[in-house]
Write a protein that holds these residues in place. Structure first.
Motif, PDB file in Angstrom:
ATOM      1  N   VAL A  17      13.515  -3.099   5.553  1.00 37.66           N
ATOM      2  CA  VAL A  17      13.775  -4.270   4.704  1.00 37.66           C
ATOM      3  C   VAL A  17      13.341  -3.945   3.277  1.00 37.66           C
ATOM      4  CG1 VAL A  17      13.329  -6.739   4.418  1.00 37.66           C
ATOM      5  CG2 VAL A  17      13.237  -5.712   6.715  1.00 37.66           C
ATOM      6  N   ILE A  18      14.271  -4.172   2.332  1.00 37.89           N
ATOM      7  CA  ILE A  18      13.938  -3.938   0.923  1.00 37.89           C
ATOM      8  C   ILE A  18      14.335  -5.170   0.114  1.00 37.89           C
ATOM      9  CG2 ILE A  18      14.029  -1.413   0.890  1.00 37.89           C
ATOM     10  CD1 ILE A  18      16.924  -1.599   0.024  1.00 37.89           C
ATOM     11  N   GLY A  19      13.620  -5.395  -0.982  1.00 40.83           N
ATOM     12  CA  GLY A  19      13.870  -6.586  -1.797  1.00 40.83           C
ATOM     13  C   GLY A  19      14.596  -6.257  -3.083  1.00 40.83           C
ATOM     14  N   ALA A  20      14.700  -7.297  -3.921  1.00 36.70           N
ATOM     15  CA  ALA A  20      15.261  -7.121  -5.257  1.00 36.70           C
ATOM     16  C   ALA A  20      14.119  -7.476  -6.215  1.00 36.70           C
ATOM     17  CB  ALA A  20      16.468  -8.012  -5.463  1.00 36.70           C
ATOM     18  N   GLU A  21      13.879  -8.770  -6.391  1.00 39.77           N
ATOM     19  CA  GLU A  21      12.711  -9.184  -7.169  1.00 39.77           C
ATOM     20  C   GLU A  21      11.581  -9.421  -6.169  1.00 39.77           C
ATOM     21  OE1 GLU A  21      12.484  -9.505 -10.696  1.00 39.77           O
ATOM     22  OE2 GLU A  21      14.244  -8.240 -10.463  1.00 39.77           O
ATOM     23  N   ALA A  45       4.208   1.140   2.065  1.00 43.68           N
ATOM     24  CA  ALA A  45       4.364   1.517   0.653  1.00 43.68           C
ATOM     25  C   ALA A  45       4.788   2.971   0.512  1.00 43.68           C
ATOM     26  CB  ALA A  45       3.037   1.311  -0.070  1.00 43.68           C
ATOM     27  N   ILE A  46       5.708   3.174  -0.411  1.00 43.69           N
ATOM     28  CA  ILE A  46       6.082   4.541  -0.797  1.00 43.69           C
ATOM     29  C   ILE A  46       5.297   4.774  -2.094  1.00 43.69           C
ATOM     30  CG2 ILE A  46       8.014   6.090  -1.333  1.00 43.69           C
ATOM     31  CD1 ILE A  46       8.305   4.791   1.449  1.00 43.69           C
ATOM     32  N   GLY A  47       4.024   5.018  -1.948  1.00 40.30           N
ATOM     33  CA  GLY A  47       3.107   5.008  -3.097  1.00 40.30           C
ATOM     34  C   GLY A  47       2.828   3.554  -3.462  1.00 40.30           C
ATOM     35  N   ASN A  48       1.636   3.309  -4.047  1.00 34.83           N
ATOM     36  CA  ASN A  48       1.307   1.912  -4.384  1.00 34.83           C
ATOM     37  C   ASN A  48       1.571   1.600  -5.850  1.00 34.83           C
ATOM     38  OD1 ASN A  48      -1.012   2.586  -1.980  1.00 34.83           O
ATOM     39  ND2 ASN A  48       0.196   0.729  -1.749  1.00 34.83           N
ATOM     40  N   GLN A  49       2.647   2.142  -6.379  1.00 37.85           N
ATOM     41  CA  GLN A  49       3.083   1.833  -7.746  1.00 37.85           C
ATOM     42  C   GLN A  49       4.441   1.148  -7.657  1.00 37.85           C
ATOM     43  OE1 GLN A  49       1.186   2.604 -10.417  1.00 37.85           O
ATOM     44  NE2 GLN A  49      -0.319   3.514  -9.020  1.00 37.85           N
ATOM     45  N   PRO A  50       4.735   0.233  -8.615  1.00 38.70           N
ATOM     46  CA  PRO A  50       6.058  -0.396  -8.585  1.00 38.70           C
ATOM     47  C   PRO A  50       7.140   0.597  -8.984  1.00 38.70           C
ATOM     48  CG  PRO A  50       4.844  -1.080 -10.536  1.00 38.70           C
ATOM     49  CD  PRO A  50       3.921  -0.219  -9.744  1.00 38.70           C
ATOM     50  N   HIS A  51       8.257   0.631  -8.233  1.00 35.53           N
ATOM     51  CA  HIS A  51       9.415   1.408  -8.677  1.00 35.53           C
ATOM     52  C   HIS A  51      10.675   0.705  -8.218  1.00 35.53           C
ATOM     53  CE1 HIS A  51       9.284   3.502  -4.717  1.00 35.53           C
ATOM     54  NE2 HIS A  51       7.998   3.750  -4.942  1.00 35.53           N
ATOM     55  N   SER A  52      11.523   1.338  -7.446  1.00 35.09           N
ATOM     56  CA  SER A  52      12.834   0.755  -7.178  1.00 35.09           C
ATOM     57  C   SER A  52      13.131   0.772  -5.689  1.00 35.09           C
ATOM     58  CB  SER A  52      13.874   1.576  -7.942  1.00 35.09           C
ATOM     59  OG  SER A  52      15.046   1.744  -7.185  1.00 35.09           O
ATOM     60  N   GLU A  53      13.918  -0.195  -5.251  1.00 35.45           N
ATOM     61  CA  GLU A  53      14.326  -0.251  -3.842  1.00 35.45           C
ATOM     62  C   GLU A  53      15.178   0.968  -3.451  1.00 35.45           C
ATOM     63  OE1 GLU A  53      14.843  -2.435  -6.266  1.00 35.45           O
ATOM     64  OE2 GLU A  53      16.542  -3.751  -5.881  1.00 35.45           O
ATOM     65  N   VAL A  54      15.934   1.500  -4.410  1.00 33.99           N
ATOM     66  CA  VAL A  54      16.773   2.671  -4.101  1.00 33.99           C
ATOM     67  C   VAL A  54      15.875   3.894  -3.866  1.00 33.99           C
ATOM     68  CG1 VAL A  54      18.599   4.191  -4.936  1.00 33.99           C
ATOM     69  CG2 VAL A  54      18.697   1.751  -5.441  1.00 33.99           C
ATOM     70  N   ALA A  55      14.892   4.062  -4.728  1.00 38.18           N
ATOM     71  CA  ALA A  55      13.958   5.190  -4.569  1.00 38.18           C
ATOM     72  C   ALA A  55      13.159   5.029  -3.277  1.00 38.18           C
ATOM     73  CB  ALA A  55      13.008   5.254  -5.763  1.00 38.18           C
ATOM     74  N   ALA A  56      12.669   3.814  -3.029  1.00 38.84           N
ATOM     75  CA  ALA A  56      11.860   3.572  -1.829  1.00 38.84           C
ATOM     76  C   ALA A  56      12.687   3.874  -0.574  1.00 38.84           C
ATOM     77  CB  ALA A  56      11.354   2.130  -1.816  1.00 38.84           C
ATOM     78  N   LEU A  57      13.937   3.394  -0.575  1.00 41.20           N
ATOM     79  CA  LEU A  57      14.804   3.600   0.592  1.00 41.20           C
ATOM     80  C   LEU A  57      15.093   5.088   0.803  1.00 41.20           C
ATOM     81  CD1 LEU A  57      16.597   2.390   2.827  1.00 41.20           C
ATOM     82  CD2 LEU A  57      18.444   2.261   1.132  1.00 41.20           C
ATOM     83  N   HIS A  85       9.053  -3.330   6.492  1.00 37.77           N
ATOM     84  CA  HIS A  85       9.311  -3.859   5.151  1.00 37.77           C
ATOM     85  C   HIS A  85       8.698  -2.909   4.125  1.00 37.77           C
ATOM     86  CE1 HIS A  85       7.859  -6.840   1.885  1.00 37.77           C
ATOM     87  NE2 HIS A  85       9.073  -6.436   1.595  1.00 37.77           N
ATOM     88  N   LEU A  86       9.507  -2.471   3.160  1.00 40.75           N
ATOM     89  CA  LEU A  86       8.999  -1.577   2.114  1.00 40.75           C
ATOM     90  C   LEU A  86       8.496  -2.394   0.934  1.00 40.75           C
ATOM     91  CD1 LEU A  86      11.624   1.330   2.075  1.00 40.75           C
ATOM     92  CD2 LEU A  86       9.515   1.111   3.426  1.00 40.75           C
ATOM     93  N   THR A  87       7.242  -2.227   0.617  1.00 46.09           N
ATOM     94  CA  THR A  87       6.630  -2.940  -0.500  1.00 46.09           C
ATOM     95  C   THR A  87       5.494  -2.116  -1.073  1.00 46.09           C
ATOM     96  OG1 THR A  87       5.241  -4.832  -1.111  1.00 46.09           O
ATOM     97  CG2 THR A  87       5.304  -4.275   1.232  1.00 46.09           C
ATOM     98  N   MET A  88       5.318  -2.196  -2.405  1.00 46.90           N
ATOM     99  CA  MET A  88       4.227  -1.433  -3.029  1.00 46.90           C
ATOM    100  C   MET A  88       2.858  -1.925  -2.569  1.00 46.90           C
ATOM    101  SD  MET A  88       4.364  -2.825  -6.903  1.00 46.90           S
ATOM    102  CE  MET A  88       4.072  -4.529  -7.324  1.00 46.90           C
ATOM    103  N   TYR A  89       2.804  -3.107  -1.952  1.00 46.73           N
ATOM    104  CA  TYR A  89       1.509  -3.650  -1.492  1.00 46.73           C
ATOM    105  C   TYR A  89       1.129  -3.149  -0.095  1.00 46.73           C
ATOM    106  CZ  TYR A  89       2.442  -6.855  -5.323  1.00 46.73           C
ATOM    107  OH  TYR A  89       2.731  -7.372  -6.545  1.00 46.73           O
ATOM    108  N   GLY A  90       2.024  -2.393   0.539  1.00 44.17           N
ATOM    109  CA  GLY A  90       1.827  -2.039   1.948  1.00 44.17           C
ATOM    110  C   GLY A  90       0.913  -0.840   2.180  1.00 44.17           C
TER     111      GLY A  90
END
Ligand SMILES: C[S@@+](CC[C@H](N)C(=O)[O-])C[C@H]1O[C@@H](n2cnc3c(N)ncnc32)[C@H](O)[C@@H]1O
Length: 177
Positions: free
Chosen positions: A109-113, A128-140, A85-90
């Motif tokens: 697994v990626i989310g929307a909100e 986490a793909i870095g621990n900053q909020p960004h976008s599911e498209v960027a994370a993926l 699961h991709l999340t900034m909290y990971g």
């Protein structure tokens, strides 16, 4: 590239998320994933992605790309591979990428909100793909790039259209007519 990667996109809202969910699916296809599961049926969205597959190809040499809906909980419970699961909290990706590369099959697994809290427990890893909020498209995109060693210059076997790379022009080849 040998890892089969599947994407589960949670929280798609019909109409409102059409553009970003299309980008999720196109990024998954172009960066080497085998398919995207959505947690609800959206015929217009699915048709627009399938139309891209018909013209630009769906078979990347490993698998035939698909989009379909699913019951996300059943999929996460029954998936016979590694669930990430991709999340900034990971945990930062660089700490886990070697372990992830050992898997033959990965469900990313990626989310929307906000994703349901259960997702964190059903996943084998929260990354986490870095621990900053960004976008599911960027994370993926970053995740697929790191996992599949930049296979995004894929050649789709069944493409009808291909681009001829050019410095200044838009060059298109028509193949498999
Ligand atoms: C609009 S963001 C929501 C941010 C969310 N609060 C979270 O948990 O990451 C939508 C999705 O983008 C992905 N995402 C955003 N930032 C991320 C990051 N830094 N690392 C990994 N995934 C991220 C997550 O899959 C998230 O569900």
């Amino acid at each position: 590239m040998k890892t089969e990667v599947y994407v589960l996109r949670l929280g798609h809202r019909i109409g409102r998320d059409k553009r970003i969910s299309t980008h999720v699916a196109l990024t998954a296809r172009a960066f080497g994933a085998c398919g995207v599961y959505f947690d609800r049926e959206d015929p217009k969205l699915f048709e627009s992605v399938r139309d891209v597959c018909r013209r630009w190809g769906s078979h990347n040499g490993i698998c035939e790309f698909f989009v379909r809906s699913c019951n996300w909980k059943n999929l996460m419970k029954s998936f016979d591979g590694l669930k990430v699961h991709l999340t900034m909290y990971g945990i930062p990706l660089r700490e886990k990428i070697d372990e992830i590369r050992l898997a033959d099959k990965v469900l990313v697994v990626i989310g929307a909100e906000k994703v349901p809290p259960e997702v964190y427990n059903l996943a084998d890893m929260n990354i986490a793909i870095g621990n900053q909020p960004h976008s599911e498209v960027a994370a993926l995109a970053v995740f697929l790039d790191r996992l599949l060693n930049s296979v995004y210059d894929l050649k789709f076997k069944d493409a009808k259209i291909r681009i001829k790379p050019s410095e200044k022009e838009k060059l298109i080849e028509y193949v498999n007519k």
